[in-house]
Every structure is written in structure tokens, then in C-alpha cells.
Scaffold this motif. Structure first.
Motif, short mmCIF file in Angstrom:
data_model
loop_
_atom_site.label_atom_id
_atom_site.label_comp_id
_atom_site.label_asym_id
_atom_site.label_seq_id
_atom_site.Cartn_x
_atom_site.Cartn_y
_atom_site.Cartn_z
N GLN A 30 19.64 94.85 9.09
CA GLN A 30 21.07 94.64 9.07
C GLN A 30 21.43 93.16 8.95
OE1 GLN A 30 23.64 96.71 11.80
NE2 GLN A 30 22.17 98.37 12.12
N GLY A 31 20.66 92.31 9.62
CA GLY A 31 20.88 90.88 9.49
C GLY A 31 20.69 90.42 8.05
N VAL A 32 19.64 90.94 7.40
CA VAL A 32 19.39 90.60 5.99
C VAL A 32 20.54 91.10 5.11
CG1 VAL A 32 17.88 91.02 4.02
CG2 VAL A 32 16.89 90.53 6.27
N LEU A 33 21.01 92.34 5.40
CA LEU A 33 22.10 92.91 4.61
C LEU A 33 23.35 92.04 4.70
CD1 LEU A 33 23.50 95.17 2.99
CD2 LEU A 33 23.92 96.34 5.17
N HIS A 34 23.73 91.66 5.92
CA HIS A 34 24.93 90.84 6.09
C HIS A 34 24.74 89.47 5.43
CE1 HIS A 34 27.41 93.31 8.77
NE2 HIS A 34 26.28 93.75 9.29
N THR A 35 23.56 88.90 5.54
CA THR A 35 23.30 87.60 4.93
C THR A 35 23.41 87.68 3.41
OG1 THR A 35 21.82 87.01 6.77
CG2 THR A 35 21.64 85.71 4.75
N VAL A 36 22.88 88.77 2.83
CA VAL A 36 22.95 88.96 1.37
C VAL A 36 24.41 89.11 0.94
CG1 VAL A 36 22.42 90.56 -0.51
CG2 VAL A 36 20.64 89.91 1.12
N LEU A 37 25.19 89.87 1.72
CA LEU A 37 26.60 90.05 1.37
C LEU A 37 27.36 88.73 1.41
CD1 LEU A 37 27.39 93.37 3.28
CD2 LEU A 37 27.14 93.06 0.82
N ILE A 38 27.07 87.91 2.43
CA ILE A 38 27.72 86.60 2.52
C ILE A 38 27.28 85.72 1.34
CG2 ILE A 38 27.86 84.46 3.88
CD1 ILE A 38 27.59 86.23 6.37
N GLY A 39 26.00 85.81 0.97
CA GLY A 39 25.51 85.04 -0.18
C GLY A 39 26.19 85.46 -1.47
N LEU A 40 26.37 86.77 -1.66
CA LEU A 40 27.04 87.25 -2.86
C LEU A 40 28.51 86.79 -2.89
CD1 LEU A 40 25.64 90.90 -3.10
CD2 LEU A 40 25.13 88.98 -4.62
N ALA A 41 29.15 86.82 -1.72
CA ALA A 41 30.54 86.35 -1.65
C ALA A 41 30.63 84.86 -1.97
CB ALA A 41 31.11 86.63 -0.26
N THR A 42 29.66 84.10 -1.49
CA THR A 42 29.64 82.66 -1.79
C THR A 42 29.43 82.42 -3.28
OG1 THR A 42 28.68 82.26 0.40
CG2 THR A 42 28.53 80.47 -1.21
N TRP A 43 28.53 83.19 -3.88
CA TRP A 43 28.28 83.08 -5.32
C TRP A 43 29.53 83.42 -6.12
CZ3 TRP A 43 28.11 87.12 -9.05
CH2 TRP A 43 27.66 86.73 -10.30
N ALA A 44 30.24 84.51 -5.71
CA ALA A 44 31.47 84.89 -6.40
C ALA A 44 32.53 83.80 -6.26
CB ALA A 44 31.98 86.21 -5.85
N LEU A 45 32.58 83.20 -5.08
CA LEU A 45 33.55 82.13 -4.85
C LEU A 45 33.26 80.93 -5.75
CD1 LEU A 45 35.89 80.89 -3.22
CD2 LEU A 45 34.20 80.14 -1.54
N SER A 46 31.98 80.62 -5.93
CA SER A 46 31.62 79.47 -6.76
C SER A 46 32.06 79.67 -8.22
CB SER A 46 30.11 79.23 -6.69
OG SER A 46 29.40 80.29 -7.32
N TRP A 47 32.04 80.92 -8.68
CA TRP A 47 32.48 81.20 -10.04
C TRP A 47 33.99 81.05 -10.20
CZ3 TRP A 47 30.05 81.87 -14.60
CH2 TRP A 47 28.66 82.05 -14.57
N GLN A 48 34.72 81.28 -9.10
CA GLN A 48 36.18 81.19 -9.16
C GLN A 48 36.71 79.84 -8.71
OE1 GLN A 48 38.24 83.60 -10.31
NE2 GLN A 48 36.43 84.78 -10.88
N ALA A 49 35.81 78.94 -8.33
CA ALA A 49 36.24 77.67 -7.74
C ALA A 49 37.16 76.87 -8.66
CB ALA A 49 35.03 76.83 -7.36
N GLY A 50 36.91 76.96 -9.96
CA GLY A 50 37.73 76.20 -10.90
C GLY A 50 39.17 76.67 -10.96
N ALA A 51 39.40 77.96 -10.61
CA ALA A 51 40.74 78.51 -10.67
C ALA A 51 41.47 78.41 -9.32
CB ALA A 51 40.69 79.97 -11.11
N LEU A 52 40.78 77.91 -8.29
CA LEU A 52 41.36 77.82 -6.96
C LEU A 52 41.68 76.36 -6.61
CD1 LEU A 52 38.90 80.18 -5.03
CD2 LEU A 52 41.18 80.75 -5.86
N THR A 53 42.66 76.19 -5.76
CA THR A 53 42.94 74.86 -5.26
C THR A 53 41.87 74.46 -4.25
OG1 THR A 53 44.26 75.62 -3.39
CG2 THR A 53 45.41 75.35 -5.50
N ARG A 54 41.80 73.16 -3.97
CA ARG A 54 40.81 72.71 -2.99
C ARG A 54 41.07 73.32 -1.62
NH1 ARG A 54 40.13 66.16 -4.17
NH2 ARG A 54 39.23 66.37 -6.27
N THR A 55 42.34 73.47 -1.30
CA THR A 55 42.68 74.08 -0.01
C THR A 55 42.18 75.51 0.07
OG1 THR A 55 44.64 72.68 0.20
CG2 THR A 55 44.56 74.67 1.55
#
Length: 302
Positions: A30-55
Motif C-alpha cells: 500500500q505504501g508503494v501504491l500511494h507513492t506511485v500515485l503521488i509520483g504520477l500526480a507529480t508527473w502530470a503536474l509537470s506537464w501542465q506547469a506551463g499552463a499554470l501560474t507559479r502560485t
């Protein structure tokens, strides 16, 4: 005799309660599962970073960090698995609301308290199986969370501020009744004076800031009730002298803070990233109250 007596815990009670109610360490998978999900969310955020404000990027990074810290706490056995899911949903609800991702917000905002309800209900069932089911205490805790869930839903919808206010008023009344069990009314008079004074000062600020006439009485009632809830929690902590009761008292005080930020933003002046601060403190308050009360109720003797 009240099932939560004696009102003052013996010297060994905090350690006993901690040992009786401690969560099991989160399984590795379960720890690995949650860590993977957080990693995927971080990766998705990095792809959208250009369309988001710094805040907005900063808000999402804060939410992901909070989720990662919750995983660490669960792996160390400090919180239960369902509490981890609640904290993760809370972080996503706060971040999505603050950044305007409304499709996610409509899902995660009610999900956080729904998970808390499931957590409390599952612990109540386990206590019942052990013959330690204090139905009034568990029932009041569930009633407070159900009223909070109703308030969450009402406040997400346009034009339903009064039903949301009433729902949270009922939630605080349920919490007051719960926090009264096993202890005296307002055992710490200094805390009572302090919370009522803070509430009165906040209400005066709201009145001068332009509180609508038709809301003055409902808001006054709400301010008084949440001040009394915080005072009862602080008095209870002073009387019981346990870590769990202090955690509940902390949650009650944070609840006052959350509602204060909401009121100032709505009636006095806009607060930068108001929804982030309101929801972050709101979920922190609910988590502290639920975590502390479940610990106490699981450790309480029949």
C-alpha cells in the motif's frame, strides 16, 4: 456511570490509550501504491506547469508534499490506512478548489469527510465486536461528520449558504454533546472566556465589515456555538490530561480559525487563496477531532 469515566485519567492512561488504539503500520504494497500515485500526480503536474501560474504550481506542490508526509506517517503506524486516504483526499480538495479545478473539487471535497465517516463506522463496528461499543459517543461523532458532509455539499452549491451554516451548526452541537461525555461543562473557565471573547471580537469585525442584516442572528448563533465547542474541548483536555484529548482540542481551535478565515473572506475583505486556507484548516480540524476521538473511544473500557 458514564462509559468514559473517570474524568481524570491515571498517570499511565496516555501510554495505555496509545497502545490500545495505535494504527497498524501500512503494508509495504500500500505504501508503494500511494507513492506511485503521488509520483504520477507529480508527473502530470509537470506537464501542465506551463499552463499554470507559479502560485498554482506552488499550491499543488504543497498538496503533494502533504500527501507524501501522510504516507510516511501511515508507514510508521501513526495513522490508519483510511486516515491516509482522508488526508490525501483533503489535500486534493484544497488544491483543486484553490486552483479552480472544479471537476476534481466536486469529487474530492465530499470524499474526504465520507472517508472519515467510513473510518469512524469501521472502528465503531470493531469496538462493538469487542463489547466496547459506547453507542452514544460513536453516534454523536458520526452525526457530527454527517452534518459536516451535508454542509460541505451545500456550500459547494450556489445560493445555499444558510443550509450550509445550519448543517455546520448542527455538527458543532453534536461535537459539544460528544465532548461533554465523561467530563464537566467548561472545566477550564479561562478557555471559555478566551474563546467567547475571540468569537465576540470576530463577530464585531464582521458586523462592521458589512455583515448582511438577514445573516446577523444566524451568524451570531454560529459564532457562539463554535466558541463553546472549542471551550468545551479545551476544558476537556485540561481535565483528562491525555494526548488524544489534546489532539481533539487542537482540532476544535483550528476549526475556529477555519471559520474565521471563511467569514472574513465572505463578509469583510477578500483573502488571497482563501479557499486553500479555509479547506486546509477545516480538514486539519476534522482530522484532529476524528483521530483523537477514535483513539479515546477504542481505548475506553466498558
Amino acid at each position: 456511570m458514564d462509559p468514559l469515566q473517570p474524568t481524570r485519567a491515571p498517570a499511565h492512561a496516555p501510554a495505555m490509550a496509545k497502545g490500545s488504539a495505535a494504527a497498524s503500520a501500512l503494508p509495504l504494497w500500500q505504501g508503494v501504491l500511494h507513492t506511485v500515485l503521488i509520483g504520477l500526480a507529480t508527473w502530470a503536474l509537470s506537464w501542465q506547469a506551463g499552463a499554470l501560474t507559479r502560485t498554482h504550481v506552488l499550491v499543488w506542490l504543497m498538496a503533494l508534499c502533504a500527501a507524501a508526509l501522510a504516507v510516511v506517517a501511515a508507514r510508521r503506524g501513526r495513522i490508519a490506512s483510511l486516515e491516509l486516504w482522508m488526508l490525501e483526499a483533503s489535500a486534493l480538495a484544497a488544491a483543486s478548489g484553490a486552483t479552480g479545478v472544479w471537476a476534481w473539487h466536486l469529487v474530492f471535497k465530499p470524499a474526504a469527510i465520507t472517508i472519515a465517516i467510513i473510518f469512524v463506522a469501521s472502528n465503531a463496528y470493531q469496538s462493538s465486536a469487542r463489547g466496547q461499543f459506547h453507542y452514544k459517543s460513536w453516534g454523536l461523532l458520526l452525526a457530527a461528520l454527517l452534518a459536516s458532509l451535508a454542509g460541505d455539499v451545500f456550500l459547494m452549491l450556489e445560493g445555499l449558504f444558510i443550509p450550509g451554516l445550519v448543517s455546520f451548526l448542527l455538527a458543532h452541537l453534536a461535537y459539544i454533546a460528544l465532548l461533554r461525555r465523561g467530563v464537566r461543562w467548561f472545566a477550564h473557565r479561562g478557555a471559555l472566556l478566551a474563546t467567547v471573547a475571540i468569537g465576540a471580537a470576530m463577530y464585531a469585525w464582521l458586523w462592521r465589515g458589512g455583515l448582511p442584516a438577514d445573516l446577523r442572528i444566524p451568524v451570531a448563533m454560529y459564532v457562539l456555538v463554535i466558541a463553546l465547542m472549542a471551550a468545551q474541548a479545551l476544558g476537556r483536555a485540561a481535565e483528562l490530561q491525555t494526548q488524544a484529548s489534546r489532539t481533539v482540542a487542537l482540532g476544535a481551535c483550528i476549526f475556529m480559525l477555519s471559520d474565521s478565515v471563511l467569514a472574513v473572506d465572505r463578509f469583510v475583505q477578500p483573502v488571497p487563496l482563501a479557499l486553500l486556507w479555509v479547506l486546509a484548516t477545516y480538514y486539519a480540524a476534522q482530522f484532529c477531532i476524528v483521530h483523537g476521538m477514535v483513539q479515546e473511544l477504542r481505548a475506553a473500557r466498558s
